[in-house]
Design an enzyme around this catalytic site. Sequence first.
Site, PDB file in Angstrom:
ATOM      1  N   SER A 141       0.807  -1.222   0.000  1.00 36.26           N
ATOM      2  CA  SER A 141       0.000   0.000   0.000  1.00 36.26           C
ATOM      3  C   SER A 141       0.838   1.269   0.000  1.00 36.26           C
ATOM      4  O   SER A 141       0.381   2.309  -0.487  1.00 36.26           O
ATOM      5  CB  SER A 141      -0.935   0.012   1.216  1.00 36.26           C
ATOM      6  N   HIS A 413      -4.450  -1.878  -4.519  1.00 33.95           N
ATOM      7  CA  HIS A 413      -4.055  -3.207  -4.979  1.00 33.95           C
ATOM      8  C   HIS A 413      -5.229  -4.152  -4.759  1.00 33.95           C
ATOM      9  O   HIS A 413      -6.241  -3.783  -4.153  1.00 33.95           O
ATOM     10  CB  HIS A 413      -2.830  -3.715  -4.201  1.00 33.95           C
TER      11      HIS A 413
END
Length: 555
Positions: A141, A413
Amino acid sequence: MALKKHGFILALSTGLCALTLVACQQGNSPAPATSSTRHQEAPLNKYQDAPMISNAQNNSWYRNAETAIANKPLGLAERGKARNIILFLGDGMSIATITAARILAGQRLGLSGEEYALSFESFPYSGLAKTYNVDSQTPDSAGTMSAIVSGLKTDAGVLGVDENVILGDCHSLAGREVITVLELAELVGKATGIVSTTRITHATPAATYAKSVDRDWEDDSDIPDDAKAAGCVDIASQLIAFETNLKHRVSDADVDGIDVIMGGGRRAFIDKSDASGEGHRSDGRNLIDEWRQKYPDGHYLKNTGDLRAVMPKESGKILGLFNPSHLKYEADRDTSAEGEPSLQEMTRFAIKRLSQNPRGYFLMVEGGRIDHAHHAGNAFNALNETIAFADAISAAKALSNADDTLIIVTADHGHAFSIGGYPKRGNPILGKVIGVGSDTPALAADGMPYTTLGYRNGRGFQDLGDNTNADASYLQEIRAGRHNLDNVDTQASGFHQEALIPLAGETHSGEDVAIYASGPGAALVSGSNEQNLIFHVMNYAADLLRPEPPQAALK
């Protein structure tokens, strides 16, 4: 709310020139909608050499994204038309997650589910983002969110810096910092805000304001002694010092700091010696008190009651830290005044607060616990968090104007999460697979039933009944592989899907994620894109590097 950063705007608008490689336009109107006018080089001005800006603009990822923007069909995306930007980030919100959440939301309304649509799925423009980090095929992230808010790809595990840093090496930090969209919004006088269901020092929110060679350095106790000696500063301290740091990094900048900060993570702001017993710091500092001293008219909020006691249109900045760590999962949340506000309530408040600024605002809203539920192997909470995230987006749509507000919804993601088997139409998405024309669960080759949803890796099967805390699985042994589900309620909140590969936690995935967009500049969201293009869509839509003169903004 007072008009912000007047001097900086005047200095920029006097030159009527951008800090980026776009044309210097005459007058107050947006540039003509052609790719040629979007890709001409601007004359330099005194801010061009601000290190964070030049570091970004000299980066090949950044330049390639500028070229990609210039070559896109423009459609309705007039430059500079977006007064406001709202970036919604569903952490870990893969396309499979969106599909499954859509079905679950529809089924909760009595529909078969497949035909339902979440609030953002009606946005007029959409595309895909490639999520890999510079050094990692499957990303984290920190690197992905840094790409989204800074306009260039970087390594996994680092925040607000380019790929030339070394993870965890403080000496590699200097000269590698890059500007973010939140910082640009500050520089052009917009109100700014960050809202998250995670710790506010966690990777996704931190990427908007922090510069760190390690995403895990959330408070000073997380930083090795040699890194401290080399001058590296923890993320929580950087948040409190954001205004000071930005003024130092951009000479003569007239900024007044982030207006709304709401999420979890109280522990990173207080010392271990604090009477609450919540603190993680080891330097004796209380950053909450320091924030109060810096912003004496501000409001520090600790629970939902505190939030509701503040009128959205009052003056003063907001610091809401509603949990020592991450906020609770929506299904597990205390909804009383002593509990934590929902993501939707925080989003509503932030928009009402920020919209008072006549120059507009930038707001980042993260649905961060989608990711955490997936890591724990619990689809129930991952989908429930996605639905709560969609509710927050619905609130934002209702409170904003599509004529002047760009809303982007995306993910950093995906996850190793899938929808499979051949369940019949309307089969409960959290249930066992029941095929067309049947009323009993289908059986696999091993003679046992199986669920529609599953994970490729992770901790695996758990039957925790009605437990609404997905993280409870970490207290159990890893149980990957097949299990007999005959007498298991797979739709219960405490059911954790089977996983093939045994791991301490389920992992991210490397596939593309979706981007949805509405409002000025949204037409630039199309096709398959490098993830860092999202920054350039926001920058183009709001013209953050070529702000309009103050008098035009006030009309």
